[in-house]
Design a protein around this motif. Structure first.
Motif, PDB file in Angstrom:
ATOM      1  N   PHE B 248       0.875  -1.022  -0.044  1.00  0.00           N
ATOM      2  CA  PHE B 248      -0.362  -0.214   0.008  1.00  0.00           C
ATOM      3  C   PHE B 248       0.887   1.181   0.067  1.00  0.00           C
ATOM      4  CE2 PHE B 248      -3.050   2.917   2.302  1.00  0.00           C
ATOM      5  CZ  PHE B 248      -3.946   2.496   1.244  1.00  0.00           C
ATOM      6  N   ILE B 249       0.168   2.440  -0.073  1.00  0.00           N
ATOM      7  CA  ILE B 249       1.374   3.655   0.429  1.00  0.00           C
ATOM      8  C   ILE B 249       2.332   3.201  -1.262  1.00  0.00           C
ATOM      9  CG2 ILE B 249       1.465   5.198   0.775  1.00  0.00           C
ATOM     10  CD1 ILE B 249       1.581   3.693   3.894  1.00  0.00           C
ATOM     11  N   ASP B 250       2.250   3.030  -2.614  1.00  0.00           N
ATOM     12  CA  ASP B 250       3.117   2.722  -3.742  1.00  0.00           C
ATOM     13  C   ASP B 250       3.903   2.336  -2.756  1.00  0.00           C
ATOM     14  OD1 ASP B 250       1.044   4.284  -4.922  1.00  0.00           O
ATOM     15  OD2 ASP B 250       1.573   6.272  -4.330  1.00  0.00           O
ATOM     16  N   GLY B 251       4.233   1.346  -2.186  1.00  0.00           N
ATOM     17  CA  GLY B 251       5.825   0.566  -1.690  1.00  0.00           C
ATOM     18  C   GLY B 251       5.920   1.896  -0.722  1.00  0.00           C
ATOM     19  N   GLN B 252       5.849   2.574  -0.676  1.00  0.00           N
ATOM     20  CA  GLN B 252       6.556   4.220   0.432  1.00  0.00           C
ATOM     21  C   GLN B 252       6.874   2.782   2.218  1.00  0.00           C
ATOM     22  OE1 GLN B 252       7.680   6.768  -0.566  1.00  0.00           O
ATOM     23  NE2 GLN B 252       7.221   6.161  -2.380  1.00  0.00           N
ATOM     24  N   ILE B 253       6.242   2.037   2.335  1.00  0.00           N
ATOM     25  CA  ILE B 253       6.660   1.474   3.956  1.00  0.00           C
ATOM     26  C   ILE B 253       6.782   0.229   3.101  1.00  0.00           C
ATOM     27  CG2 ILE B 253       4.997   0.713   5.613  1.00  0.00           C
ATOM     28  CD1 ILE B 253       3.907   3.670   6.019  1.00  0.00           C
ATOM     29  N   THR B 254       7.990   0.232   3.462  1.00  0.00           N
ATOM     30  CA  THR B 254       8.319  -0.697   3.648  1.00  0.00           C
ATOM     31  C   THR B 254       8.582  -2.157   4.130  1.00  0.00           C
ATOM     32  OG1 THR B 254      10.601  -0.529   3.978  1.00  0.00           O
ATOM     33  CG2 THR B 254      10.309   0.171   1.863  1.00  0.00           C
ATOM     34  N   GLY B 255       8.790  -3.147   3.974  1.00  0.00           N
ATOM     35  CA  GLY B 255       8.483  -4.272   5.129  1.00  0.00           C
ATOM     36  C   GLY B 255       7.324  -5.386   4.758  1.00  0.00           C
ATOM     37  N   VAL B 256       6.950  -5.653   5.562  1.00  0.00           N
ATOM     38  CA  VAL B 256       6.068  -6.905   5.710  1.00  0.00           C
ATOM     39  C   VAL B 256       4.940  -6.230   7.224  1.00  0.00           C
ATOM     40  CG1 VAL B 256       6.607  -9.174   5.159  1.00  0.00           C
ATOM     41  CG2 VAL B 256       6.719  -8.436   7.511  1.00  0.00           C
ATOM     42  N   THR B 257       5.064  -5.379   7.801  1.00  0.00           N
ATOM     43  CA  THR B 257       4.087  -4.441   8.829  1.00  0.00           C
ATOM     44  C   THR B 257       3.085  -3.606   8.391  1.00  0.00           C
ATOM     45  OG1 THR B 257       6.377  -4.273  10.061  1.00  0.00           O
ATOM     46  CG2 THR B 257       4.430  -3.134  11.388  1.00  0.00           C
ATOM     47  N   GLN B 258       1.980  -4.325   8.921  1.00  0.00           N
ATOM     48  CA  GLN B 258       1.023  -3.769   8.208  1.00  0.00           C
ATOM     49  C   GLN B 258       0.456  -2.388   9.323  1.00  0.00           C
ATOM     50  OE1 GLN B 258      -2.426  -6.088   6.834  1.00  0.00           O
ATOM     51  NE2 GLN B 258      -0.928  -7.678   6.374  1.00  0.00           N
ATOM     52  N   THR B 259      -0.268  -1.534   8.828  1.00  0.00           N
ATOM     53  CA  THR B 259      -0.177  -0.417  10.199  1.00  0.00           C
ATOM     54  C   THR B 259      -1.118   0.418   9.785  1.00  0.00           C
ATOM     55  OG1 THR B 259       0.339   1.416  10.961  1.00  0.00           O
ATOM     56  CG2 THR B 259       1.143   0.897   8.979  1.00  0.00           C
ATOM     57  N   ALA B 260      -2.251   1.007  11.158  1.00  0.00           N
ATOM     58  CA  ALA B 260      -3.509   1.806  10.341  1.00  0.00           C
ATOM     59  C   ALA B 260      -2.766   3.416  10.608  1.00  0.00           C
ATOM     60  CB  ALA B 260      -3.728   2.369  12.015  1.00  0.00           C
TER      61      ALA B 260
END
Lengths: 72, 453
Positions: B248-260
């Motif tokens: 999500f977020i065009d891959g700007q947040i990397t890794g596998v952690t999902q978040t609000a």
């Protein structure tokens, strides 16, 4: 024959997008709704002005106003 | 929704926003109770209707153009991008005659997202409503409700409360729970109207000393504010994106952690905002009680102001920061309210300019200091949060999109004699005519009942 784009639900839902009646008439629906909205304001401002005028005529005497102020 | 995880994510997100809408309805009920309680008995039904009718009017105009503005204006247009920046097709699909506005099985989120934003619109308009009670014409107020509910707040949200808003990109503007984008603009709008509308008859003595026009039901006012707190939970969680999945977020947040995330796609947690909401509420109530010497109205208003003062940064503040900011923001708005009232003869009947406008402005600015240097966005090239970026943002919200448009329209309406009710009606009370009719009907029934069978 259906008013919606759907003739049967026995299909893969992934292939279905729009489900409302009148697809293709959205512009006409929008025009009608916008005209009704604007017309409502025209009616409302006339109605509100008329109410104030009538109440001023009926109750705008010093006695009524005095009574209203003291009664609150 | 071709996998179970995808389906759960979509349905959870859909249900999440739906719940926020139901909760935010309570804000409106609270505002109605608060406003009606603050009005005098001779005006209370009219006061209720004035606020209630903004619901359909802001709703239809939000459908016609408010929602489209939000998606069309993030780039200015002409500042960081053209109309519809960064994805013009999305904005186009939200024109009222386009297929994006009708129910469709391949988009389950837009409808609830539209509604959550709409409830913010109602809130913005409702804030203004309380300030102007007992003397504004309904016609005029409803135009202002549409102005802020479906135009100006929508523009400010596009600019400063959108993942691609130009204020976020260029100024590093950060306002996670809408100190500025809802509260400061609403306060500024109310003030812009009030300076043209003038005070209620009898509010100021000949020497300019303000008189206290006592609410007809202080208990109802306080419970109304309590209900606004309750609905505010929905407001807060609606400001988040509940679950940003991998990629999500065009891959700007990397890794596998999902978040609000916040509306800016910056990570936060429901836990963080829950604690900070309560701590800033507490800071505001404690400060409100202290500064007003235990006055119930200002204690409850202080709670609201406390939340509003801390809202810009409540996604990442420490709870003690939220507490202190809430407290200081409340003292600031309280002192400024009475100073402005005395100095400029502004009759803000419920303190809306103070609680929302001054506390919101303060909240945006203070976030610039406390969050100085923090990234405003996960996207590359966006400015970091700074005091000057936040100050510029607060000025745009309160004055640029709040005060100035409202003042111009108020002047125009006043010139056309469509802003303020006639003096006789104000003295009689807006409910006088209908009360007379009701009393006549009651007497008629009594007379009929007394007649022999």
């Amino acid at each position: 024959m259906s008013t919606t784009p759907i003739d049967t639900w026995a299909v893969d839902l992934a292939d279905i997008t729009l489900i409302y009646p009148g697809v293709g008439t959205e512009v006409y629906m929008a025009v009608v709704a916008i005209v009704l909205w604007l017309a409502w304001h025209v009616w409302q401002v006339k109605h509100e002005n008329a109410i104030y005028e009538e109440e001023k005529r009926k109750y705008g005497t010093p006695e009524h106003i005095d009574k209203a102020i003291s009664g609150d | 929704m071709d996998t179970d995880v995808a389906a759960i994510t979509v349905i959870f997100t859909e249900f999440y926003y739906w719940i926020t809408v139901a909760l935010m309805f309570l804000i409106h009920i609270g505002f109605c109770m608060y406003e009606v309680g603050a009005s005098r008995r001779k005006n209370h039904m009219h006061t209720l209707m004035k606020n209630s009718m903004l619901i359909p009017l802001v709703t239809v105009t939000w459908f016609f153009f408010g929602w489209w503005i939000y998606w069309a204006f993030p780039g200015g247009p002409g500042i960081t991008g053209g109309l519809g920046h960064p994805i013009p097709d999305v904005a186009t699909s939200y024109l009222p005659w386009n297929e994006g506005m009708g129910p469709r099985l391949d988009d389950r989120i837009s409808g609830v997202f539209w509604a959550a934003f709409l409830l913010f619109s109602w809130t913005a308009a409702s804030i203004v409503s309380g300030a102007v009670i007992e003397r504004i014409r309904s016609f005029a107020f409803w135009l202002f409700a549409i102005l802020i509910g479906s135009v100006t707040w929508s523009i400010d949200a596009a600019w400063g409360w959108h993942y691609s808003g130009w204020m976020v990109e260029l100024l590093g503007y950060h306002d996670a729970y809408a100190s500025g984008v809802i509260h400061a603009i609403a306060g500024g709008t109310a003030l812009g109207i009030l300076v043209v509308l003038g005070p209620r008859l009898g509010k100021f003595a000949a020497d300019g000393t303000p008189r206290d026009i006592v609410p007809h039901n202080p208990w109802l006012v306080c419970i109304g504010l309590f209900l606004i707190y309750t609905g505010f939970w929905g407001f807060y969680v609606a400001c988040n994106v509940p679950l940003a999945t991998v990629g999500f977020i065009d891959g700007q947040i990397t890794g596998v952690t999902q978040t609000a995330t916040t509306i800016y796609m910056t990570p936060t947690t429901l836990g963080a905002i829950t604690v900070n909401f309560l701590m800033s509420l507490s800071g505001g109530m404690l400060a409100g009680y202290t500064v007003s010497r235990g006055n119930a109205f200002w204690t409850y208003s202080g709670g609201l102001a406390g939340i509003i003062a801390a809202s810009a940064g409540n996604d990442i503040y420490h709870p003690i920061q939220a507490l202190i900011i809430g407290g200081i923001g409340t003292v600031f708005m309280y002192k400024l309210h009475f100073w402005v009232e005395r100095r400029f003869k502004v009759d803000d009947a419920v303190g809306a300019v103070a609680v929302h406008g001054y506390a919101g402005f303060f909240g945006v600015v203070i976030a610039g200091f406390v969050l100085w240097g923090n990234p405003s966005s996960p996207y590359e090239g966006f400015a970091e949060i700074t005091p000057w970026g936040q100050f510029a943002g607060a000025m745009i919200m309160f004055w640029g999109l709040g005060f100035i448009p409202a003042w111009i329209i108020a002047k125009f309406l006043a010139g056309a004699n469509l802003l303020r009710i006639p003096r006789e009606i104000e003295l009689l009370g807006l409910d006088f005519g209908s009360n007379q009719e009701a009393e006549a009907a009651r007497q008629d029934v009594i007379a009929a009942e007394k007649q022999p069978a």
